[in-house]
Design a protein around this motif. Structure first.
Motif, short mmCIF file in Angstrom:
data_model
loop_
_atom_site.label_atom_id
_atom_site.label_comp_id
_atom_site.label_asym_id
_atom_site.label_seq_id
_atom_site.Cartn_x
_atom_site.Cartn_y
_atom_site.Cartn_z
N CYS A 183 0.82 -1.21 0.00
CA CYS A 183 0.00 0.00 0.00
C CYS A 183 0.85 1.26 0.00
O CYS A 183 0.56 2.20 -0.73
CB CYS A 183 -0.93 -0.01 1.20
SG CYS A 183 -2.05 1.39 1.23
N SER A 184 1.87 1.28 0.81
CA SER A 184 2.63 2.52 0.99
C SER A 184 3.89 2.60 0.14
O SER A 184 4.71 3.49 0.33
CB SER A 184 3.00 2.68 2.47
OG SER A 184 3.84 1.62 2.88
N CYS B 183 -0.87 7.68 -0.82
CA CYS B 183 -0.12 6.55 -1.35
C CYS B 183 -0.58 6.38 -2.80
O CYS B 183 -1.48 7.07 -3.26
CB CYS B 183 -0.39 5.29 -0.53
SG CYS B 183 -2.07 4.65 -0.67
N MET C 39 -2.43 4.39 -4.20
CA MET C 39 -3.83 3.98 -4.38
C MET C 39 -4.78 4.95 -3.69
O MET C 39 -5.96 4.69 -3.57
CB MET C 39 -4.06 2.60 -3.76
CG MET C 39 -3.00 1.61 -4.05
SD MET C 39 -2.77 0.57 -2.58
CE MET C 39 -1.37 -0.40 -3.09
N MET D 177 -5.06 5.63 -0.54
CA MET D 177 -5.65 5.06 0.69
C MET D 177 -5.08 5.72 1.94
O MET D 177 -5.78 5.94 2.92
CB MET D 177 -5.40 3.56 0.73
CG MET D 177 -6.27 2.81 -0.26
SD MET D 177 -5.53 1.23 -0.67
CE MET D 177 -5.67 0.39 0.89
CU CU Z 1 -2.22 2.42 -0.62
#
Ligand code: CU
Length: 126
Positions: free
Chosen positions: A76-77, A113, A115, A117
């Motif tokens: 994610c990050s 990030c 995405m 998120m």
């Molecule tokens: Cu993410």
């Protein structure tokens, strides 16, 4: 009402107060950049399930160096994006990655990030 009922109400109120504190106050961590090498405003942001501090305050017109200290392998990050500055950078796990920019106008700019998120904020003060 019985003493037991009063106790339940008080406990409930205390729990609500704690939840509010935890989510609305404790999480809103902010930091002001300090002077780093070459006169740039420097701030280290820890990347681990989010950005800490989540808000970074800088001054307009002076170069800014955001050092992303990524302490996880979660995909994610792995990318950080600052759309208003056209920045998209890969953050290797367990490394510090500097991102440099010079804010020319005041305002609040999003840090996310890849995405969208995780969210952080770059606050540029005039
Ligand atoms: Cu993410």
């Amino acid at each position: 009402m019985t003493p037991g009922a009063w106790a339940a109400i008080l406990l409930g109120a205390a729990a609500i107060a704690w939840v509010n504190w935890y989510f609305f106050l404790a999480k809103r961590s902010a930091a002001t950049a300090s002077a780093g090498a070459g006169g740039a405003q420097e701030v280290t942001i820890t990347v681990q399930g989010g950005y800490e501090p989540a808000e970074v305050k800088v001054k307009r017109g002076t170069p800014v160096r955001l050092i992303f200290d990524r302490r996880e392998t979660s995909s994610c990050s792995e990318e950080v994006v600052i759309p208003d500055f056209g920045i998209r950078k890969f953050l290797p796990a367990f490394q510090k990655t500097p991102v440099e920019l010079t804010p020319e106008k005041a305002g609040a700019f999003e840090i996310t990030c890849g995405m969208s998120m995780l969210h952080g904020k770059l606050i540029v003060e005039a």
